[in-house]
Design a protein around this motif. Structure first.
Motif, PDB file in Angstrom:
ATOM      1  N   LEU B 139       0.834  -1.210   0.000  1.00  0.00           N
ATOM      2  CA  LEU B 139       0.000   0.000   0.000  1.00  0.00           C
ATOM      3  C   LEU B 139       0.867   1.258   0.000  1.00  0.00           C
ATOM      4  O   LEU B 139       0.571   2.235  -0.679  1.00  0.00           O
ATOM      5  CB  LEU B 139      -0.936  -0.001   1.215  1.00  0.00           C
ATOM      6  N   LEU B 140       1.951   1.203   0.793  1.00  0.00           N
ATOM      7  CA  LEU B 140       2.869   2.340   0.872  1.00  0.00           C
ATOM      8  C   LEU B 140       3.451   2.660  -0.504  1.00  0.00           C
ATOM      9  O   LEU B 140       3.447   3.817  -0.940  1.00  0.00           O
ATOM     10  CB  LEU B 140       3.999   1.989   1.856  1.00  0.00           C
ATOM     11  N   TRP B 141       3.898   1.616  -1.187  1.00  0.00           N
ATOM     12  CA  TRP B 141       4.485   1.816  -2.511  1.00  0.00           C
ATOM     13  C   TRP B 141       3.441   2.171  -3.549  1.00  0.00           C
ATOM     14  O   TRP B 141       3.745   2.814  -4.538  1.00  0.00           O
ATOM     15  CB  TRP B 141       5.290   0.581  -2.933  1.00  0.00           C
ATOM     16  N   GLN B 142       2.219   1.747  -3.319  1.00  0.00           N
ATOM     17  CA  GLN B 142       1.171   2.140  -4.259  1.00  0.00           C
ATOM     18  C   GLN B 142       1.017   3.661  -4.251  1.00  0.00           C
ATOM     19  O   GLN B 142       0.828   4.289  -5.284  1.00  0.00           O
ATOM     20  CB  GLN B 142      -0.155   1.469  -3.885  1.00  0.00           C
ATOM     21  N   TYR B 143       1.122   4.225  -3.055  1.00  0.00           N
ATOM     22  CA  TYR B 143       1.041   5.690  -2.958  1.00  0.00           C
ATOM     23  C   TYR B 143       2.261   6.344  -3.603  1.00  0.00           C
ATOM     24  O   TYR B 143       2.153   7.383  -4.245  1.00  0.00           O
ATOM     25  CB  TYR B 143       0.909   6.126  -1.493  1.00  0.00           C
ATOM     26  N   LEU B 144       3.426   5.720  -3.431  1.00  0.00           N
ATOM     27  CA  LEU B 144       4.648   6.307  -4.004  1.00  0.00           C
ATOM     28  C   LEU B 144       4.631   6.239  -5.532  1.00  0.00           C
ATOM     29  O   LEU B 144       5.104   7.132  -6.216  1.00  0.00           O
ATOM     30  CB  LEU B 144       5.880   5.567  -3.465  1.00  0.00           C
ATOM     31  N   TYR B 145       4.052   5.170  -6.054  1.00  0.00           N
ATOM     32  CA  TYR B 145       4.003   4.980  -7.509  1.00  0.00           C
ATOM     33  C   TYR B 145       2.806   5.688  -8.163  1.00  0.00           C
ATOM     34  O   TYR B 145       2.746   5.765  -9.380  1.00  0.00           O
ATOM     35  CB  TYR B 145       3.851   3.485  -7.840  1.00  0.00           C
ATOM     36  N   ASN B 146       1.858   6.119  -7.332  1.00  0.00           N
ATOM     37  CA  ASN B 146       0.600   6.641  -7.872  1.00  0.00           C
ATOM     38  C   ASN B 146       0.837   7.713  -8.942  1.00  0.00           C
ATOM     39  O   ASN B 146       1.612   8.642  -8.735  1.00  0.00           O
ATOM     40  CB  ASN B 146      -0.230   7.222  -6.722  1.00  0.00           C
ATOM     41  N   GLY B 147       0.158   7.570 -10.055  1.00  0.00           N
ATOM     42  CA  GLY B 147       0.361   8.476 -11.183  1.00  0.00           C
ATOM     43  C   GLY B 147      -0.215   9.857 -10.971  1.00  0.00           C
ATOM     44  O   GLY B 147       0.031  10.769 -11.769  1.00  0.00           O
ATOM     45  N   THR B 148      -1.015  10.054  -9.924  1.00  0.00           N
ATOM     46  CA  THR B 148      -1.589  11.367  -9.681  1.00  0.00           C
ATOM     47  C   THR B 148      -0.812  12.139  -8.617  1.00  0.00           C
ATOM     48  O   THR B 148      -0.512  13.303  -8.798  1.00  0.00           O
ATOM     49  CB  THR B 148      -3.070  11.223  -9.261  1.00  0.00           C
ATOM     50  N   PHE B 149      -0.508  11.450  -7.506  1.00  0.00           N
ATOM     51  CA  PHE B 149       0.187  12.191  -6.447  1.00  0.00           C
ATOM     52  C   PHE B 149       1.406  11.442  -5.894  1.00  0.00           C
ATOM     53  O   PHE B 149       1.947  11.814  -4.867  1.00  0.00           O
ATOM     54  CB  PHE B 149      -0.778  12.525  -5.299  1.00  0.00           C
ATOM     55  N   GLY B 150       1.843  10.400  -6.589  1.00  0.00           N
ATOM     56  CA  GLY B 150       2.974   9.594  -6.097  1.00  0.00           C
ATOM     57  C   GLY B 150       4.301  10.329  -6.202  1.00  0.00           C
ATOM     58  O   GLY B 150       4.608  10.930  -7.238  1.00  0.00           O
ATOM     59  N   LEU B 168       2.542   1.771 -12.576  1.00  0.00           N
ATOM     60  CA  LEU B 168       1.678   0.605 -12.362  1.00  0.00           C
ATOM     61  C   LEU B 168       0.655   0.409 -13.481  1.00  0.00           C
ATOM     62  O   LEU B 168       0.053  -0.655 -13.587  1.00  0.00           O
ATOM     63  CB  LEU B 168       0.970   0.715 -11.019  1.00  0.00           C
ATOM     64  N   GLY B 169       0.460   1.435 -14.301  1.00  0.00           N
ATOM     65  CA  GLY B 169      -0.513   1.314 -15.388  1.00  0.00           C
ATOM     66  C   GLY B 169       0.110   0.772 -16.665  1.00  0.00           C
ATOM     67  O   GLY B 169      -0.557   0.694 -17.691  1.00  0.00           O
ATOM     68  N   SER B 170       1.374   0.402 -16.608  1.00  0.00           N
ATOM     69  CA  SER B 170       2.032  -0.089 -17.819  1.00  0.00           C
ATOM     70  C   SER B 170       2.339  -1.575 -17.699  1.00  0.00           C
ATOM     71  O   SER B 170       2.937  -2.020 -16.715  1.00  0.00           O
ATOM     72  CB  SER B 170       3.329   0.697 -18.031  1.00  0.00           C
ATOM     73  N   SER B 171       1.949  -2.329 -18.715  1.00  0.00           N
ATOM     74  CA  SER B 171       2.226  -3.775 -18.705  1.00  0.00           C
ATOM     75  C   SER B 171       3.731  -4.042 -18.714  1.00  0.00           C
ATOM     76  O   SER B 171       4.178  -5.094 -18.275  1.00  0.00           O
ATOM     77  CB  SER B 171       1.615  -4.439 -19.938  1.00  0.00           C
ATOM     78  N   ASP B 172       4.498  -3.086 -19.204  1.00  0.00           N
ATOM     79  CA  ASP B 172       5.957  -3.285 -19.275  1.00  0.00           C
ATOM     80  C   ASP B 172       6.645  -2.986 -17.943  1.00  0.00           C
ATOM     81  O   ASP B 172       7.677  -3.573 -17.632  1.00  0.00           O
ATOM     82  CB  ASP B 172       6.563  -2.373 -20.359  1.00  0.00           C
ATOM     83  N   HIS B 173       6.105  -2.053 -17.177  1.00  0.00           N
ATOM     84  CA  HIS B 173       6.793  -1.609 -15.958  1.00  0.00           C
ATOM     85  C   HIS B 173       6.277  -2.255 -14.677  1.00  0.00           C
ATOM     86  O   HIS B 173       7.014  -2.329 -13.693  1.00  0.00           O
ATOM     87  CB  HIS B 173       6.654  -0.084 -15.782  1.00  0.00           C
ATOM     88  N   ALA B 174       4.999  -2.634 -14.675  1.00  0.00           N
ATOM     89  CA  ALA B 174       4.346  -2.993 -13.407  1.00  0.00           C
ATOM     90  C   ALA B 174       5.084  -4.108 -12.648  1.00  0.00           C
ATOM     91  O   ALA B 174       5.311  -3.998 -11.436  1.00  0.00           O
ATOM     92  CB  ALA B 174       2.896  -3.378 -13.657  1.00  0.00           C
ATOM     93  N   LEU B 175       5.488  -5.172 -13.373  1.00  0.00           N
ATOM     94  CA  LEU B 175       6.139  -6.301 -12.692  1.00  0.00           C
ATOM     95  C   LEU B 175       7.457  -5.862 -12.053  1.00  0.00           C
ATOM     96  O   LEU B 175       7.761  -6.238 -10.909  1.00  0.00           O
ATOM     97  CB  LEU B 175       6.383  -7.451 -13.678  1.00  0.00           C
ATOM     98  N   TRP B 176       8.199  -5.027 -12.772  1.00  0.00           N
ATOM     99  CA  TRP B 176       9.504  -4.590 -12.245  1.00  0.00           C
ATOM    100  C   TRP B 176       9.312  -3.665 -11.051  1.00  0.00           C
ATOM    101  O   TRP B 176      10.141  -3.632 -10.137  1.00  0.00           O
ATOM    102  CB  TRP B 176      10.336  -3.930 -13.358  1.00  0.00           C
ATOM    103  N   ALA B 177       8.218  -2.920 -11.078  1.00  0.00           N
ATOM    104  CA  ALA B 177       7.927  -2.044  -9.935  1.00  0.00           C
ATOM    105  C   ALA B 177       7.683  -2.896  -8.680  1.00  0.00           C
ATOM    106  O   ALA B 177       8.094  -2.527  -7.569  1.00  0.00           O
ATOM    107  CB  ALA B 177       6.702  -1.187 -10.238  1.00  0.00           C
ATOM    108  N   ILE B 178       7.051  -4.054  -8.865  1.00  0.00           N
ATOM    109  CA  ILE B 178       6.783  -4.929  -7.708  1.00  0.00           C
ATOM    110  C   ILE B 178       8.074  -5.627  -7.271  1.00  0.00           C
ATOM    111  O   ILE B 178       8.307  -5.829  -6.079  1.00  0.00           O
ATOM    112  CB  ILE B 178       5.656  -5.941  -8.020  1.00  0.00           C
ATOM    113  N   VAL B 179       8.930  -5.975  -8.245  1.00  0.00           N
ATOM    114  CA  VAL B 179      10.235  -6.557  -7.904  1.00  0.00           C
ATOM    115  C   VAL B 179      10.995  -5.584  -6.995  1.00  0.00           C
ATOM    116  O   VAL B 179      11.583  -5.978  -5.980  1.00  0.00           O
ATOM    117  CB  VAL B 179      11.052  -6.861  -9.192  1.00  0.00           C
TER     118      VAL B 179
END
Lengths: 507, 318
Positions: B139-150, B168-179
């Motif tokens: 959840l913490l990282w979801q806020y950091l990655y958020n495309g509006t206020f992250g 997180l909205g990109s099929s290319d980036h999302a997995l690496w963001a979770i890694v």
């Protein structure tokens, strides 16, 4: 044969007869047990289950938060002497908990939040039939009654029934789609738009999806020149598959009243048969949706219903179809679209250019109407106590209080007819009679005129109620996301939804 | 003499206890281990047997309602489902990359901390992410990655690295963001394990290495690394077993999206079992996941045991 033997037989026979009589009386359809109770007045009737404890599992929606505040304030306990524990969760978590309990015959929850399609279409059989309760004179009843016209259009039909005539819930809270747009920007750039597109940049009930696409394309171009101008259309494409399905459904319904399955939307169908996905209209609709997506913010794929509202509030998108309960947050002065910069109207109308055949073009509007129902496995006493909460939480006075506290979304028509709330429905705006702008003491009331038109005939699309609804919307959500991400074409997307959905239903 | 005879094998032949003594434990073997076996059976074997049973049935949740035998239908459906294989592919990618990064960075961190004056303070600070529940970290990282206020989103956009895109909205980036979230959270654990291994490296060997003119890098690879190999294998095993069943970060950050690009197998299993209540189908997925975990775990332990049996590494091996 001795006298003692005779006497034992008599006793046994009498016992059996009494047992059978008790069983028969329990099975009779005269309504919930203890119907013969009499009470001196209404106050006593409300107090009949004093000391009972009820547990209500619900989604964490504004109306439920408002109801919780009223319960915590002691309103319900003062009236009934009943303690109610309200458990609020995100809808998927709430559904998971309720489903585990209901399917295993549990009674952890006496009262259930029945979001029409994700919850009741899956668990309808586990809800108590409320019809006997509505006729039971020993129980308190709602002053406004329970007839269809005492609720907003179609609310009772959507929330109350699934697969039979059993009344499984009473409408408790609602989320209806309305169109929300930055009227300040429409005014500011109206002239520029008209010069480029040859018609006025105005929104009303006759505005079509093609017009919205023009608005979106125009805003996106402006954004490329000046990053302070928002992108075009906000969409519901994030984690919550149901709202993605709703997003595409209202667009498709606008064009010839296209529906996902050929079934009765109010009753639904346990075996829906083949889906209509894959037909020409669905492909054309997806093409239009993809074009709208292209006018949206680059992170649109990560924006679900809540996130797209955040994006609108942050000034990232200029317009969106959103559920009417969000008006309260849009009107917040701290937000980009706040302080009366937003106008609310009925959802866009279908456009002839995107219509296959000669169907009707309507302002496709859909909804999530949540009812409140009772766990059929609960004891008779718990059910009677639960009914008191059902009546109290759906009556006009409680909904008015709730609206004032939480900015909730009432289900009773009489709430909107209250002079104070009628006055809060804002100033007419736009080219039709449904557009409204603030300021308003009850911001959600700004959407009520659009809701009344959108949720009525011929605009409202209510289904599909099918037992595998959550699997179905997951398929739609995933495939539409793939299409928007450029991985598949609209045609391949429609076909993929068709194949998987039909496979799901054994077609 | 008899006493001496009985005692002598114990005194002179420690490796071969007398026959009577060797047979005695066998007499009590079954009653002694029976309670433990019963508890184990209750905790492990019964659920496993039930899982196997469910994978061949359509499971009814209602008490008393019969389960329907469906033969191998759940298994056929599973092996024929592209999403199942895609789930494996994503899981392998996620686990592999996370593990390599965590072990690499964790070892580096441990080496740096090992020489630091403020080792205790720093290890406490570095361990903080590990104290956070995975779902909270998500959840913490979801806020950091958020495309509006992250905040991270804003930094990356400002640096021109996202080029108008999204995390997180990109099929290319999302997995690496979770890694990245996994690496942030669990690298300190690897560092802690390796650090404990480094403490066991014989000082005299390190000193000898330095005296011979080896620099820090050569000393690490020739002296320290062979000694901490066991710690590294433990770290790899722990991270592998954690990663292969992870869902928390995925649920909190993407829910498997966008477009199923982060729907790793455990998330797919969770969705089928606890969102759609397809418990029979979910059981067949769970069994394959369990089987792979056991096989890979056994392989890692096997490597560890072989190494132990062979003793310290020779200079050539190093």
């Amino acid at each position: 044969m001795t006298s003692s033997n005779l006497s034992r037989r008599l006793i046994l026979g009498g016992g059996l007869a009494a047992g059978a009589a008790a069983l028969l009386s329990a099975c009779s359809d005269e309504g919930p047990s203890a119907a013969s109770r009499t009470f001196a007045n209404d106050a006593e009737r409300w107090m009949q289950a004093k000391g009972t404890k009820l547990t209500f599992i619900t989604e964490n929606t504004p109306p439920s938060t408002g109801i919780k505040q009223l319960v915590d304030r002691g309103d319900f306990k003062k009236l009934t002497g009943i303690d109610v524990e309200i458990l609020q969760f995100d809808l998927p978590v709430m559904l998971q908990k309720a489903e585990l309990d209901l399917r295993s015959g549990g009674t952890a929850y006496d009262l259930l939040y029945g979001q029409d399609k994700p919850v009741t279409s899956v668990l309808a059989d586990y809800f108590e039939d409320l019809r006997p309760y509505t006729k039971d004179t020993s129980l308190p009843q709602a002053e406004q009654g329970y007839a269809e016209d005492s609720w907003y259009p179609n609310y009772l039909a959507v929330a109350g029934y699934a697969y039979s005539d059993r009344l499984i819930t009473l409408p408790y809270d609602a989320a209806d789609s309305v169109f929300c747009y930055r009227r300040d920007l429409f005014e500011k750039y109206g002239k520029q738009f008209e010069d480029q597109y040859g018609y006025a940049m105005k929104y009303g009930p006759e505005t079509t999806y093609k017009n919205v696409l023009d608005f979106g394309t125009f805003f996106k171009k402006l954004h490329e020149q000046d990053s302070t101008v928002p992108y075009g259309m906000g969409l519901h494409l994030g984690q919550f598959a149901w709202t993605t399905q709703l997003d595409i459904q209202r667009l498709l319904y606008a064009h010839g009243q296209w529906r996902d399955f050929d079934i009765d939307d109010i009753q639904g169908a346990k075996d829906p048969g083949p889906t209509k996905w894959g037909d020409e209209q669905s492909v054309l609709g997806l093409e239009l949706y993809k074009k709208l997506f292209d006018t949206s913010t680059p992170d649109a794929l990560s924006l679900g219903t809540v996130e797209v509202a955040d994006a609108y509030n942050a000034g990232k998108v200029a317009m969106l179809s959103q559920f009417h309960e969000f008006a309260a947050s849009f009107e917040d002065d701290a937000n980009q679209g706040g302080g009366t910069k937003t106008a609310y109207d009925v959802c866009p109308k279908g456009d002839p250019e995107y219509l296959v055949g000669s169907g009707k073009l309507v302002n496709g509007t859909n909804c999530g109407i949540a009812g409140i129902g009772i766990n059929a496995a609960a004891s008779e006493e718990q059910k009677r106590a639960a009914w008191l909460f059902v009546v109290w939480s759906t009556q006009v006075e409680t909904q008015k209080e709730n609206l004032a506290i939480s900015g909730g979304a009432p289900t009773r028509v009489a709430v909107g007819e209250d002079p104070k709330i009628k006055a809060a429905q804002g100033k007419p705006y736009g080219t039709g009679d449904t557009g409204r702008i603030g300021p308003s003491d009850f911001p959600n009331a700004l959407t009520f005129p659009a809701v009344t038109v959108g949720m009525g005939s011929p605009n409202a699309v209510l289904g599909p109620k099918i037992p595998k609804f959550n699997q179905y919307v997951t398929i739609v959500g995933n495939e539409v996301q793939k299409m928007c991400a450029g991985q598949t074409s609209p045609e391949a997307c429609a076909k993929a939804i068709q194949t998987q959905t039909d496979q799901l239903h054994g077609v | 003499m008899a006493l001496l005879d009985r005692a002598s094998p114990d005194v002179h032949d420690v490796g071969n206890p007398p026959l009577a003594n060797r047979q005695q434990p066998r007499r009590y073997l079954i009653p002694l281990i029976l309670p433990a076996v019963a508890v184990l059976a209750l905790l492990s074997i019964y659920p496993l047997a039930w899982l196997i049973y469910m994978s061949f049935h359509q499971v009814a949740l209602a008490p008393g309602a019969p389960d329907t035998f469906v033969g191998t239908a759940n298994w056929t459906r599973m092996f024929g489902n592209p999403q199942y294989w895609e789930g494996w592919r994503l899981l392998a990618l996620y686990s592999g990359v996370s593990m390599v990064l965590e072990v690499g960075l964790g070892t580096l961190l441990a080496v740096l901390l090992n020489r630091s004056k403020h080792e205790k303070l720093l290890i406490t600070v570095f361990l903080m992410p590990m104290m956070v529940a995975p779902v909270v970290a998500g959840l913490l990282w979801q806020y950091l990655y958020n495309g509006t206020f992250g905040w991270y989103f804003w930094v990356l956009r400002s640096l021109g690295l996202l080029d108008g895109g999204t995390i997180l909205g990109s099929s290319d980036h999302a997995l690496w963001a979770i890694v990245l979230v996994d690496v942030w959270e669990w690298t300190p654990l690897v560092a802690l394990i390796v650090l404990s291994g480094l403490k066991l490296v014989p000082k005299d060997q390190m000193e000898a290495s330095w005296m011979d003119g080896a620099g820090p890098v050569r000393s690490f690879f020739q002296v320290a690394l062979p000694s901490i190999k066991a710690s590294l294998i433990i770290a790899v095993l722990l991270r592998f077993m954690d990663n292969i069943r992870i869902i928390d970060h995925f649920i909190a950050l993407t829910g498997g999206g966008p477009a199923n690009s982060t729907k790793v197998l455990p998330l797919y299993l969770y969705e089928q079992s606890f969102s759609f209540f397809e418990l029979g189908y979910g059981s067949s997925i769970a069994l394959t996941l369990l089987l792979v975990t056991i096989i890979v775990g056994k392989l890692v332990v096997g490597v560890f045991e072989t190494r132990e049996a062979k003793g310290p590494m020779s200079e050539e091996e190093v």
